[in-house]
Design a protein around this motif. Structure first.
Motif, PDB file in Angstrom:
ATOM      1  N   SER A   2      -0.878   6.145   5.814  1.00 18.26           N
ATOM      2  CA  SER A   2      -1.668   4.956   5.521  1.00 18.26           C
ATOM      3  C   SER A   2      -2.250   4.355   6.791  1.00 18.26           C
ATOM      4  CB  SER A   2      -0.793   3.933   4.816  1.00 18.26           C
ATOM      5  OG  SER A   2      -1.382   2.666   4.935  1.00 18.26           O
ATOM      6  N   ARG A   6       0.722   3.936  -2.990  1.00 22.85           N
ATOM      7  CA  ARG A   6       0.435   5.351  -2.733  1.00 22.85           C
ATOM      8  C   ARG A   6       1.538   6.252  -3.269  1.00 22.85           C
ATOM      9  NH1 ARG A   6      -2.982   7.045   2.429  1.00 22.85           N
ATOM     10  NH2 ARG A   6      -4.710   5.614   2.040  1.00 22.85           N
ATOM     11  N   THR A  59       5.564   7.744   4.046  1.00 21.93           N
ATOM     12  CA  THR A  59       4.328   6.970   4.228  1.00 21.93           C
ATOM     13  C   THR A  59       4.554   5.793   5.156  1.00 21.93           C
ATOM     14  OG1 THR A  59       3.761   7.506   1.962  1.00 21.93           O
ATOM     15  CG2 THR A  59       2.459   5.802   3.011  1.00 21.93           C
ATOM     16  N   GLU A  78      -4.905   8.187   8.769  1.00 21.01           N
ATOM     17  CA  GLU A  78      -5.602   8.701   7.592  1.00 21.01           C
ATOM     18  C   GLU A  78      -5.712  10.220   7.655  1.00 21.01           C
ATOM     19  OE1 GLU A  78      -6.907   7.289   4.779  1.00 21.01           O
ATOM     20  OE2 GLU A  78      -5.889   5.445   5.381  1.00 21.01           O
ATOM     21  N   ILE A  95       0.840  -1.201   0.000  1.00 22.15           N
ATOM     22  CA  ILE A  95       0.000   0.000   0.000  1.00 22.15           C
ATOM     23  C   ILE A  95       0.877   1.253   0.000  1.00 22.15           C
ATOM     24  CG2 ILE A  95      -0.412   0.336   2.477  1.00 22.15           C
ATOM     25  CD1 ILE A  95      -3.278   0.876   1.837  1.00 22.15           C
ATOM     26  N   SER A  96       2.007   1.199   0.691  1.00 23.52           N
ATOM     27  CA  SER A  96       2.900   2.360   0.679  1.00 23.52           C
ATOM     28  C   SER A  96       3.475   2.578  -0.717  1.00 23.52           C
ATOM     29  CB  SER A  96       4.036   2.168   1.680  1.00 23.52           C
ATOM     30  OG  SER A  96       3.519   1.981   2.961  1.00 23.52           O
ATOM     31  N   SER A 124       3.528   6.048   9.055  1.00 22.27           N
ATOM     32  CA  SER A 124       2.376   5.241   9.445  1.00 22.27           C
ATOM     33  C   SER A 124       2.754   4.255  10.530  1.00 22.27           C
ATOM     34  CB  SER A 124       1.847   4.471   8.239  1.00 22.27           C
ATOM     35  OG  SER A 124       1.643   5.324   7.155  1.00 22.27           O
TER      36      SER A 124
END
Lengths: 526, 526
Positions: B280, B201, B226, B275, B197-198, B230
């Motif tokens: 993330s 993004r 990120t 968020e 996901i990092s 996170s």
């Protein structure tokens, strides 16, 4: 929520994370407020400060944050995240609260006071709704207050007659009151939600099919359809769940998760089934809660019982606290029609009058049917009158009325309802402790009542003396009714419980052991 | 969901109950599918039929119902209720699943394989993403498949590199495999979600700030921002929760509900905090899960421990099953660009190649650092390669890519991703049992491994012989790294655990007693 966003999202990239970020901040704020409410509530209770019960604290936190957001006015995107649709309310916040009401009903005091509770909830709520509605209508006619059509007055009467158990009951529990009074207040406020919503819906459909030629008979039919239909579907789903858990053999140890998943899905299934059939999900889930607690629950493995009880308690606490926070927030944010202060003022007087009529008529009817030893004393009647707080259900219905009614009317009702909720929760909620002490229904009642329960194996004896009945016809009929509720207890014990539960022998034991934690659970409502 | 409906509801009465009724039917359908999935999954497991694991069953049920809805086509209003926004997915379905991944990590095998897991998850996912992305880009250049810009290929590479633990792990648990292999597969698939996901993004922000002049350095900084941001926020929230529960003194009996409410709110708080900060949430909640399980959990009262473990398990099971159902449903409903079958075909080959590169490189790096006694054997490497199913995270990111990318590109990626998910879940998931038996990592491994754990008080000894190291520089550095993870274990034991938990003495005992139910919990994943 799966589809609240009806409009298709724009196809080509909006700022990718921005929307989600705003959502994040909004929800973060909400969670912080929840945490704050729980902590403040806990601190207040620990210091035995009953003037600000937990619900008031949540409401005030919501009011404060809403007020701040209103003044700063910069946070429009965050603000949007608070402005939720009443659908969210009806589909996701109310169901757990209402289910928990049904689920946490201690079955024995409830069933032994069943006749009185039903009288108060069904007949009483009807009286209160009609009295409030008619008084508001007359108020409008005589230019005392904003004029609304009769049907809308009755809708207002119905929605404002839904009393809220949360605040009063937590104080009752804390101080320890008479078990019968407790059962009556709790039972009434649980069942009258069902009654109020059915009445509201009936009136709403009368209003939208605006033909005034609708005869009274059709209205009654529609009401019965909603109420009885929803009740049956709820009871039906509850019975199905009881049979499923009786025969599926899931109560072995390593299937706990499956068992809990299924158990947790049933209430929601009941709710959605009723909604899908066009009935009232709230009424349905309430009865599912009662049935599931009474039958299904004892078919679970012991671990799952502990889990399920704690789970529903947790979810409903969260939803409840959130509802009060949200009410406060919304009241601070919405544009209210304060021009109708008169409407609010007179409404409050009228609901007081209506509540008095409700309690007086019902208490006298119940007393006619009961032996002198079990009469509802005047001080209990006063306590009943006083404990008519308004809460989540009234708010939800008022929120809906904004959509159901012409704009000015809906807004007026909404403003009046929110004002009544804030006043009753903060003032009445804050003074309940004092009132209970003044009426001397605190402490002294508890020991005696608990003793009665103990000595009767949990049942508050329906053993009234036939001899004392005087010949009045009405009184005879009432006794018949009372008898029928007694025979319901017998039916339950002899047929329903053996059929729907597996541990027939242990049932009494498990009920006995559950009553204590369930009272304990109330006390940790912090 | 509180504000997904951005458009104001129409002011004057729409059909009052209709909207809600349609919602009711839609949700009723969903609940029925959930119940069906649980029951089917349970029946399949009871009959030890591993060819259709639970996730496949849910997926197939979703596909069937979606197909039916697609054919009948009358239920447009119900259909709308299924078409949910990916925001719902990200805000309400993924968090519990990911939190549970972190929360159910058995800390000891995880920490003793920490070096290997981090290598596989961070470096390995990076390799897999880049390899997949570059191969897809090259495929586009050579007209083998639909042509996408390099950045979008890398986004696709990142999202498709997020492996899903659910299916494989439940089969691992069922059959009993080597603990180290289990820890590796589980740890990797948990952490690589965060990595994927990092990466996604980062690439997404590169893509939207379309300036191709962006230098590589900035991309790395953004990625670190990120990921590390996170992670820190997640770990920070976890530590705060540990301290709160250590000092608040809530672990007395009648405050269980308050304790649980607060405990349950923390993960979500962590998610929303991240968020809100533009980081993330998924990564954050994952680390909060790990920290809360390791430190906060032991500060809870015993009852709340049982409850919290069961609660998160329940919620994540529901979310997981729902995700698979929804994926199936959505795949059957969406209009896919089947014109790009070539894209799907070659993507599958490429992700196989990329996964092989990932496993081969990482396993060799790890083996260089490890003593011969703890090498990752070839059969484990094969099992690792095979267990790269794609699931919820890939789906969610693909769903988002439809919004992030130009329409045709996003659709292509989405179609390819869903096809890959269905194929891997059904085919790979169904054959995992056979594969594990063929590779002989089943059964025999378990006893030995469990013995190792028992004899070492749960730690798989990081006692490698210094003597065997040959002089290679890389190897030395890797050993340093390995040593540092070992010293992390010491740091944890000597400083973190005493500081963040209250029951210092009992800690080992409670860990010991928890490991057994936590393994048991996996087995009842039905």
């Amino acid at each position: 929520m799966l589809g609240l966003n009806v409009t298709a999202p724009p196809a080509v990239s909006p700022p990718p994370g921005k929307e989600q970020q705003a959502a994040g901040v909004g929800i973060l704020l909400q969670i912080s407020m929840l945490v704050l409410s729980f902590v403040v509530g806990h601190v207040l209770r620990r210091h035995k400060f009953y003037y600000v019960p937990e619900a008031s604290a949540s409401l005030i936190i919501g009011l404060l944050v809403g007020g701040l957001a209103n003044i700063s006015d910069t946070e429009t995107s965050i603000r949007r995240w608070f402005n939720f649709h009443e659908e969210f309310f009806f589909l996701f916040l109310l169901p757990p609260i209402i289910f928990q009401s049904g689920f946490s009903l201690a079955p024995k005091p409830f069933f032994s006071n069943f006749g009185a509770i039903v009288t108060f909830a069904i007949l009483g709520t009807f009286i209160a709704s009609v009295v409030t509605g008619v008084l508001v209508y007359l108020g409008g006619l005589t230019f005392l207050m904003y004029k609304l059509p009769l049907v809308e007055c009755l809708m207002f009467g119905a929605l404002i007659s839904a009393t809220d158990p949360v605040t009063v009951l937590s104080i009752f529990q804390e101080l320890g009151t008479d078990v019968n009074l407790y059962a009556l207040v709790f039972g009434e406020s649980v069942l009258n939600d069902a009654m109020a919503i059915s009445l509201y819906r009936t009136m709403s459909s009368v209003q939208s099919h605006a033909s005034s030629g609708q005869n009274f008979f059709l209205i009654v039919v529609r009401f019965l359809e909603t109420f009885v239909g929803s009740m049956s579907s709820g009871v039906g789903v509850g019975f199905i769940s009881a049979l499923l858990f009786k025969y599926a053999g899931l109560d072995i140890d390593n299937l706990q998760n499956l068992e809990c998943c299924l158990f947790v899905l049933f209430p929601y299934f009941s709710y959605m089934l009723a909604e899908g059939l066009g009935l009232s999900g709230i009424v349905s889930i309430l009865f599912t809660g009662i049935v599931m607690k009474h039958y299904t629950f004892s078919n679970l493995s012991e671990k799952s019982q502990h889990f399920a009880a704690a789970f529903f308690h947790l979810i409903s606490s969260l939803a409840e606290t959130f509802v009060f926070i949200y009410m406060g927030f919304d009241i601070a944010m919405e544009q209210h029609r304060w021009s109708h202060l008169g409407f609010i003022f007179f409404s409050i007087i009228f609901i007081g009058v209506a509540r008095a009529a409700h309690v007086y008529v019902c208490a006298n009817l119940v007393n006619m049917a009961r032996p002198t030893s079990r009469q509802i004393p005047l001080k209990h009647q006063k306590a009943l009158w006083y404990s008519g707080l308004r809460g989540a259900m009234a708010f939800a219905l008022a929120l809906q009325s904004v959509h159901d009614l012409p704009e000015a009317h809906g807004k007026t009702i909404f403003t009046a309802t929110t004002a009544i909720i804030v006043l009753t929760v903060i003032l009445v909620g804050g003074s309940t402790g004092t009132m209970l002490e003044a009426l001397e229904v605190v402490g002294d009642g508890q020991d005696g009542a608990l003793e009665t329960i103990e000595s009767n194996n949990g049942y508050i004896a329906p053993s009234y003396q036939e001899g004392t009945s005087s010949g009045s016809n009405l009184k005879m009929r009432l006794k018949e009714f009372h008898k029928s509720t007694t025979s319901f207890t017998a039916l339950d014990k002899n047929y329903l419980t053996p059929f729907f539960t597996s541990q027939n022998e242990e049932e009494d034991v498990s009920d006995e052991s559950m009553r204590t934690p369930s009272r304990g659970r109330f006390q940790d409502r912090a």
